[in-house]
Design a protein around this motif. Structure first.
Motif, PDB file in Angstrom:
ATOM      1  N   ALA A  92       0.867  -1.314   0.037  1.00  0.00           N
ATOM      2  CA  ALA A  92      -0.092   0.028  -0.149  1.00  0.00           C
ATOM      3  C   ALA A  92       0.780   1.247   0.124  1.00  0.00           C
ATOM      4  O   ALA A  92       0.686   2.308  -0.715  1.00  0.00           O
ATOM      5  N   ARG A  93       1.967   1.180   0.921  1.00  0.00           N
ATOM      6  CA  ARG A  93       2.674   2.616   0.942  1.00  0.00           C
ATOM      7  C   ARG A  93       3.346   2.885  -0.393  1.00  0.00           C
ATOM      8  O   ARG A  93       3.284   3.990  -0.889  1.00  0.00           O
ATOM      9  N   GLU A  94       4.091   2.041  -1.051  1.00  0.00           N
ATOM     10  CA  GLU A  94       4.659   2.134  -2.508  1.00  0.00           C
ATOM     11  C   GLU A  94       3.661   2.702  -3.305  1.00  0.00           C
ATOM     12  O   GLU A  94       3.857   3.421  -4.154  1.00  0.00           O
ATOM     13  N   ARG A 125       2.063   5.963  -3.654  1.00  0.00           N
ATOM     14  CA  ARG A 125       2.891   6.961  -3.967  1.00  0.00           C
ATOM     15  C   ARG A 125       3.558   6.624  -5.387  1.00  0.00           C
ATOM     16  O   ARG A 125       3.796   7.880  -5.952  1.00  0.00           O
ATOM     17  N   THR A 153      -0.460  -0.213   9.221  1.00  0.00           N
ATOM     18  CA  THR A 153       0.291  -0.345   7.869  1.00  0.00           C
ATOM     19  C   THR A 153      -0.449   0.863   6.940  1.00  0.00           C
ATOM     20  O   THR A 153       0.147   1.485   6.090  1.00  0.00           O
ATOM     21  N   ALA A 201       0.476   4.561   5.284  1.00  0.00           N
ATOM     22  CA  ALA A 201       0.313   4.398   3.724  1.00  0.00           C
ATOM     23  C   ALA A 201      -0.394   5.565   3.425  1.00  0.00           C
ATOM     24  O   ALA A 201      -0.200   6.329   2.179  1.00  0.00           O
ATOM     25  N   ARG A 249      -1.477  11.151   1.055  1.00  0.00           N
ATOM     26  CA  ARG A 249      -1.655  10.576  -0.442  1.00  0.00           C
ATOM     27  C   ARG A 249      -2.048  11.711  -1.312  1.00  0.00           C
ATOM     28  O   ARG A 249      -2.609  12.815  -0.724  1.00  0.00           O
TER      29      ARG A 249
END
Length: 515
Positions: free
Chosen positions: A78-80, A83, A105, A109, A113
């Motif tokens: 999710a985090r990558e 972005r 997590t 993320a 955004r």
């Protein structure tokens, strides 16, 4: 990374880093660059992505989105994803499935955004814990959410035509298709109209469209290049050349038996480059700007923005060439009209998807053409610098059998005269290189035969005269000509690999909502 590096190089990356590690490294790199505003703009513009049409806007789980196209990823990505995906053209990121263990997590993320992030939670407690941190919640039974595992662009674009439908790609889609998948789907789903014909131009110049002015510049550059070639192969020097030098052609030959041939070799390569620019501008005008391709106008603008200012090289060389100046003064207003007029709405034609191996080979060809264009730009910059400073490279002086000081002693204006030709060629080469690089980076689409023929014509006009004139005057030093040979090999190989893809048959119908 764009598709033209992702597919050709991912095998090598996987061999070095391992398959999974290379994929995560690529995703993290995109996320790192895309998380910064300047980096996101660089990726989006550098990959040739543009704003999606308003018809593709909508909402997901109550959150408004600029395009009803996104990706569905597990919490671990999710985090990558949140972005990296926006600069690639995604309008929403779904994280699913999310359990209580994933709450922190997902919260991390969601911070910072730039596009909506929605969540498919496993239970009500998880949903309540994330309600203040995400833009909405999805469910498995929402008929408007279409999660796809098939990388087919045509299928995804077809589903987007359904009112309210939101297409969410699973990670394996981007792994198989490449990072350009979002942009390809968006373009395929964009409603288009028939392209204007020549009869639509009219006779009033005040109403001429941008593409017509750009076409006139392209034809003008081609004519000017052919005229320069005719002069070079004929009298070589015009009256103003003789007046500036105070020497005739015979006197130049008497001063150095190779000097006239050297001038011809510089000027014929310059003429070939001008014809190459004309071919590129003609293709961009008719094949790109006329059909509403926003990137085509930008290629034309950036190339001209480099080419036209090189007229002022005379401030360093001291020689003002009247014919060169007159040509620039005539073409520049047309160039401005070509970039200032409002471009057409989308008017391109659809081309059905072909075999994936055909596209993969074309991507290798695309990479080769981009490398060639980048190399030509570096070469043009070096030639410009040399022309404005030392003027001659060592192999030039070996061919001439003399030194710069000797030539200056013969005529103090002789070296500045050569410098004008040399620097002008470098500037023209940079303008052509920008057009080649960006046309190859942004224009590579199945069925766009004009891209192939524009690049092929430019390559023939640029490389062939250079090779022929060097052979004719016996200036055949391998080191001097090595960049030309390299460019011929990479361009020829790239175009051969891409020809089946670029020259594939296109649909005869525009992409309209009724088709």
């Amino acid at each position: 990374m764009p598709d033209w590096t992702y597919h050709p190089l991912r095998g090598a990356a996987a061999a070095v880093l391992g398959l999974r590690r290379s994929q995560r490294t690529a995703l993290r790199l995109l996320a790192s660059v895309g998380s910064r505003p300047a980096g996101a703009r660089l990726i989006a513009r550098g990959f040739g992505h543009r704003h999606p049409p308003k018809v593709l806007a909508g909402e997901v789980a109550g959150a408004p989105v600029s395009v009803r196209l996104g990706i569905s990823v597990p919490p671990s990505l999710a985090r990558e994803a949140v972005r990296a995906m926006p600069p690639l053209g995604a309008g929403v990121v779904e994280v699913a499935p999310v359990s209580a263990a994933d709450v922190e997590t997902v919260r991390e993320a969601a911070a910072g955004r730039s596009i909506p992030m929605v969540v498919r939670a496993r239970d009500a407690e998880t949903e309540a814990a994330l309600a203040a941190h995400v833009d909405g919640f999805t469910s498995d039974d929402d008929p408007n959410l279409i999660r796809v595992s098939d990388p087919s662009v045509t299928a995804a674009a077809g589903r987007l035509e359904e009112p309210g439908a939101v297409v969410l790609a699973r990670p394996e889609v981007l792994v198989a298709a490449g990072p350009g998948w979002f942009a390809r789907v968006t373009e395929a789903a964009t409603p288009t109209a028939p392209a204007p014909a020549l009869r639509d131009v009219g006779r009033d110049p005040r109403r001429w469209p941008a593409w017509w002015w750009a076409l006139l510049v392209g034809l003008g550059m081609t004519g000017a290049g052919l005229g320069a070639a005719a002069i070079t192969l004929g009298p070589v020097l015009l009256w103003y050349d003789r007046d500036y030098l105070g020497m005739t052609l015979h006197e130049l030959h008497a001063a150095n038996h190779h000097l006239v041939h050297f001038l011809q070799h510089d000027r014929i390569t310059m003429a070939g480059t001008m014809v190459a620019i004309g071919a590129l501008y003609t293709g961009l005008a008719v094949g790109g700007i006329r059909r509403g391709r926003p990137w085509a106008r930008e290629v034309y603008l950036l190339s001209g923005a480099i080419g036209f200012p090189t007229l002022f090289y005379f401030l360093a060389t001291g020689f003002v060439e009247p014919l060169h100046t007159a040509t620039a003064l005539v073409l520049f207003p047309m160039f401005v009209a070509g970039v200032r007029r409002t471009p057409h709405a989308p008017r391109w034609r659809l081309t059905p998807e072909g075999p994936e191996p055909e596209r993969r080979r074309a991507l290798v060809g695309q990479l080769l053409l981009i490398v060639t264009g980048a190399g030509l730009f570096v070469g043009g910059a070096v030639i410009s610098v040399v022309g404005l400073t030392g003027v001659f490279v060592p192999t030039d002086l070996v061919f001439l059998g003399t030194s710069t000081q000797t030539l200056e002693a013969v005529n103090p204006r002789l070296v500045p005269f050569v410098a004008h030709d040399r620097a002008g060629f470098g500037g023209a080469l940079m303008a052509a290189a920008v057009a080649i690089t960006l046309l190859s980076a942004w224009g590579w689409r199945r069925g766009e035969a004009w891209v192939f023929w524009s690049l092929a014509a430019a390559a023939a006009a640029g490389f062939l005269p250079a090779v022929v004139v060097h052979g004719a005057i016996h200036y055949t030093d391998f080191i001097h000509l090595a960049p030309v040979y390299f460019g011929i090999v990479t361009t020829g190989t790239g175009l051969l690999l891409a020809r089946p893809y670029l020259c594939a048959r296109t649909s005869t119908r525009p992409n309209s909502p009724d088709n």
